[in-house]
Design an enzyme around this catalytic site. Sequence first.
Site, PDB file in Angstrom:
ATOM      1  CB  VAL A 132      -0.935   0.029   1.237  1.00 43.57           C
ATOM      2  CG1 VAL A 132      -1.813   1.268   1.211  1.00 43.57           C
ATOM      3  CG2 VAL A 132      -1.793  -1.225   1.291  1.00 43.57           C
ATOM      4  N   GLY A 187       7.544   3.641 -16.044  1.00 38.40           N
ATOM      5  CA  GLY A 187       7.619   2.407 -15.250  1.00 38.40           C
ATOM      6  C   GLY A 187       6.760   2.385 -14.000  1.00 38.40           C
ATOM      7  CE  LYS A 205      -1.238   0.568  -4.712  1.00 38.29           C
ATOM      8  NZ  LYS A 205      -0.851   1.600  -5.688  1.00 38.29           N
ATOM      9  N   GLY A 302       7.986   2.897  -7.377  1.00 39.08           N
ATOM     10  CA  GLY A 302       9.408   3.095  -7.677  1.00 39.08           C
ATOM     11  C   GLY A 302      10.260   2.075  -6.945  1.00 39.08           C
TER      12      GLY A 302
END
Length: 436
Positions: A132, A187, A205, A302
């Site tokens: 999350v 990405g 989430k 990321g």
Amino acid sequence: MHSVKIGILGLGTVGGGTVNVLTRNAKEISRRAGRDIEIAWAADRDLDSPKICKTDGISLTDDAMAIINNPEIEIVVELIGGTGIARELVMKAIENGKHVVTANKALIALHGNELFAKAQEKGVTISFEAAVAGGIPIIKAMREGLAGNRIEWLAGIINGTGNFILTEMRDKGRDFAEVLTEAQALGYAEADPTFDVEGIDAAHKLTIMASIAFGIPLQFNKAYTEGISKISQEDVKNAGELGYRIKHLGIAKKTPQGIELRVHPTLIPHRRLIANVDGVMNAILVHGDAVGSTLYYGAGAGSDATASAVVADIVDVVRALTSDPENRVPHLAFKPDSLDNTPIMPMSQVVTSYYLRIATEDKLGVLADITRILSVNGISIEAIVQKEPEQQGGMVPLIMLTHEVLEKNMDAAIMQIEALSTVKDSVMRIRMESLG
Ligand code: HSE
């Protein structure tokens, strides 16, 4: 004390980031955990593809099950994603008595109940902070930091891709499709980007956060999910002119009738801090009865940012290795036998205010017809703006903000408005929240 051997499944963006963070910060991490953490094994289905991490000293395999069945491995770190093979591997790891750390939101949202029950039975832990909001420690904050509160509601920007799209549309006037392509190239997007733009990723989430906030079983199938693909440049501009911003929010709220669990585009006042969370950043506003409103902000996706949460979970598990399973922090914050069955409310029972955009003919009586329909359905208007048609004799955009009303009444009103011969397109409706 001997080091703890872990096995990482998946060496992609998050897996590679986890190896990098564990290697780079090894000293600090073992000072915190009290033990050295050794990445003994890593599995990847394509060992020949270039990796973002160095793998020196790690035994590599393309057979994840070999790690699950390796008696030396105490913690399995699942970073494959999805609910296929990942589910099988996690279940088997638990059966083999291994602790699991995962970033897999779909797995937890859809199968968490059975996985936690199995983990309970086997006396092991499943940690899922990274599932999350990437690097934001929101699970820990809610499960431990807010343990003294009755959590009343939470609202979050929990999909970076969607937030990036809405931000670019607002700031640069760019179109939806073009920005989505860029988000994919950066990405951040899911393998299937409809998960991002249609709110499914956010609903995964939200489901997890709601269970932790309210002590209810995971119920992804009851979450209301609406995406941002229908939001036009016109809506973004109108919202701005009225003092609002459109954000794709996940909202969970406890009401006397039950729990609201919904993901949809939402107008929020531009002066709210969360309205100013832009680009791929995530933020979650959690309101507890004792603490009031608290806001958690940071990178929601990321490589290193998500690895930050994965590694924190590994440290937690290492610290808990010798503790009695009964005394560990419960997976969903509340003891498993204390989860309650407060119902999730259907969307028709939710009360909110609305932004409406109606394209009408420029004729006498049109506005009177529309306001009559709203009034018959108990809908009170807060503001109304009639805009110039884009071309001479074209449709007139009518923008309305309403006071709070039951969604069911708004559904009925919209159906009646769309049936008017003077209204050609479908009515655009965006829910509004003051988040005060
Ligand atoms: N696709 C997700 C996002 C990645 O854009 O936020 C992190 O869960």
